[in-house]
Design a protein around this motif. Structure first.
Motif, mmCIF file in Angstrom:
data_model
loop_
_atom_site.group_PDB
_atom_site.id
_atom_site.type_symbol
_atom_site.label_atom_id
_atom_site.label_comp_id
_atom_site.label_asym_id
_atom_site.label_seq_id
_atom_site.Cartn_x
_atom_site.Cartn_y
_atom_site.Cartn_z
ATOM 1 N N GLN A 99 0.971 -1.091 0.010
ATOM 2 C CA GLN A 99 0.088 0.117 0.051
ATOM 3 C C GLN A 99 0.792 1.288 0.073
ATOM 4 O O GLN A 99 0.427 2.276 -0.621
ATOM 5 N N ILE A 100 2.083 1.159 0.652
ATOM 6 C CA ILE A 100 3.026 2.375 0.555
ATOM 7 C C ILE A 100 3.245 3.096 -0.823
ATOM 8 O O ILE A 100 3.096 4.106 -1.115
ATOM 9 N N PHE A 101 3.702 1.882 -1.461
ATOM 10 C CA PHE A 101 4.077 2.220 -2.669
ATOM 11 C C PHE A 101 2.905 2.463 -3.936
ATOM 12 O O PHE A 101 3.093 3.249 -4.888
ATOM 13 N N LYS A 102 1.965 1.839 -3.782
ATOM 14 C CA LYS A 102 0.495 1.865 -4.553
ATOM 15 C C LYS A 102 -0.040 3.336 -4.438
ATOM 16 O O LYS A 102 -0.132 4.058 -5.343
ATOM 17 N N ASN A 103 0.045 3.768 -3.160
ATOM 18 C CA ASN A 103 -0.448 5.173 -2.708
ATOM 19 C C ASN A 103 0.439 6.241 -3.306
ATOM 20 O O ASN A 103 -0.043 7.052 -3.830
ATOM 21 N N ALA A 104 1.807 5.959 -3.309
ATOM 22 C CA ALA A 104 2.678 6.785 -3.798
ATOM 23 C C ALA A 104 2.421 6.969 -5.477
ATOM 24 O O ALA A 104 2.585 8.232 -6.038
ATOM 25 N N LEU A 105 2.031 5.832 -6.268
ATOM 26 C CA LEU A 105 1.824 6.146 -7.595
ATOM 27 C C LEU A 105 0.609 6.618 -7.887
ATOM 28 O O LEU A 105 0.392 7.305 -9.043
ATOM 29 N N THR A 106 -0.354 7.014 -6.971
ATOM 30 C CA THR A 106 -1.680 7.814 -7.035
ATOM 31 C C THR A 106 -1.380 9.183 -7.527
ATOM 32 O O THR A 106 -2.140 10.010 -7.863
#
Length: 452
Positions: A99-106
């Protein structure tokens, strides 16, 4: 990690990210980022608590509750709550880490977290679910808030559970604030939120097909696993865009259309009604329109397909299933679920990508392809902060822009850091991992979380 208890799901997620960073030019150009990886792989905070509630017979029941607050460098912790008997700390750490990196990609201001309980909503009455949610939130409410940690739904947590938990939070804290996302439209929820993960997945796949010179989804055969929120809306959007959807599944088995058959919006709506009642696909009256495969995932039964969208849970495409998909000519595999493919399946897809050039299978990881759900959760947070409600078109247009940006971030970062041959499609798994990691690492360094 040798000093820790065995956490296979978290270790898999960590190794998947770390291996792509190691295999790229990132650490050669920026060796200091190894320190950032060491720091970011440990949660800022792990909460574990007891949840005591009463069933309809008046008997005491007890479950374990968790919240993994993994990283807040980019904003409040953000990630879902999962209610399922398989929930444990390893699964929640893997989900929170992704989720850390998924949220960063948004591109939105959200950190990464995940939580839940080993409570099973299946077979429980509405009153039992309400009492459990209230007991769960009595403890969790001490640790969350609109500017601290904003949970959402996940497996086993739908609008009903979000409603019960939001009411419990409001009563416990005497605050009406955007502390949960996936709320009802009448009380600060957002349009397109239920559809967002499935819609966003399909928007992402459209960009993949176009970049690879494979046209659009129109006329493509699409295999989908799962039959929950993500799978339902991915199927509906695929059908709307002219694709043929040939499978859906649940934990008990798979429904597969024959060569000349397909799911229609009416079929998907009927299945959605079943799932809202926590009923299995075996209760779907499909007559002779579909074939049911008991205890099986759809991948080896769907025949020739152009697109595969694992949208149920983690590790739902293994290497043997990946080999079958490749042999049957699949063009795109994009994860609607988190870590939907095993590492062995990913290795096969990536090897095919390197060997066969533009005509190969192209794999997209969940942290990029399914980030639409948390993206619209972030948009719900923004609307709550402004005390505004945006139209369906406004939210959908923003979702489309976010999915395009996530695709381009993975594509361009792979082109920058990952060596490739002429005509080879860029590695979206490596590019997405690097893009998300670098954004978080730089924010952590700016804030003094690590230094070199």
């Amino acid at each position: 990690m040798s000093n820790l208890a065995c956490e296979p799901e978290f270790e898999q997620a960590y190794k998947e990210l770390a291996s792509t960073l190691e295999d790229s030019a990132l650490f050669q150009e920026h060796p200091e980022y190894r320190t950032a990886l060491e720091v970011v792989s440990i949660p800022e905070r792990v909460l574990q608590f007891r949840v005591v509630w009463e069933d309809d017979k008046g008997q005491l029941r007890v479950n374990r509750g968790y919240r993994v607050q993994f990283n807040s460098a980019l904003g409040p912790y953000k990630g879902g709550l999962r209610f399922h008997p398989t929930v444990n700390l390893s699964i929640l750490k893997f989900l929170g880490f992704e989720q850390i990196f998924k949220n960063a990609l948004t591109g939105l201001s959200m950190g990464g977290g995940k939580g839940g309980s080993d409570f099973d909503p299946k077979g429980k009455s509405d009153n039992e679910i309400r009492r459990f949610c209230q007991a769960f939130m009595r403890e969790l409410s001490r640790h969350i808030g609109a500017d601290t940690d904003v949970p959402a739904g996940d497996i086993g947590v739908s609008g009903r559970e979000i409603g019960y938990m939001f009411g419990a939070y409001r009563q416990a804290r005497n605050r009406f604030e955007g502390v949960l996302t996936g709320k009802g439209l009448g009380w600060a929820g957002s349009l397109i939120r239920p559809e967002a993960t499935g819609y966003g997945l399909v928007y992402y796949v459209e960009h993949m097909l176009q970049h690879a010179g494979q046209g659009s989804l129109a006329g493509k055969r699409v295999a989908i696993s799962g039959s929950g929120n993500v799978a339902q809306y991915a199927a509906l959007k695929c059908i709307e865009l002219g694709a043929t959807v040939v499978s859906l599944s649940d934990s008990k088995g798979s429904l597969v259309a024959p060569d000349d058959g397909a799911f229609t919006p009416a079929h998907v709506a009927a299945i959605a009604d079943l799932k809202a009642q926590r009923r299995p696909l075996t209760d779907f009256h499909y007559a002779d329109k579909f074939k049911y495969f008991h205890g099986a995932r759809p991948w080896v039964h769907v025949g020739k397909v152009d697109v595969a969208l694992p949208s149920a849970t983690q590790n739902e495409i293994n290497r043997a299933e990946a080999e079958t998909l490749v042999a049957n000519g699949v063009l795109v595999v994009a994860e609607g679920s988190n870590m939907g493919c095993t590492q062995e399946a990913i290795d096969l897809f990536e090897a095919q990508r390197k060997e066969k050039g533009a005509k190969s299978v192209w794999y997209a990881p969940g942290k990029a392809a399914n980030c639409g759900g948390v993206a619209v959760s972030g948009l719900e947070m923004a609307q709550n902060s402004q005390r505004l409600t945006w139209t369906e078109k406004e939210v959908d247009d923003k979702l489309k822009c976010i999915m395009k940006s996530a695709f381009l971030a993975g594509l361009e970062t792979a082109q920058k850091y990952v060596a490739s041959k002429d005509g080879e499609l860029p590695s979206l798994v490596a590019g997405s991992n690097i893009a998300g990691f670098v954004k978080v690492a730089e924010a952590m360094r700016d804030q003094g979380d690590w230094w070199a």
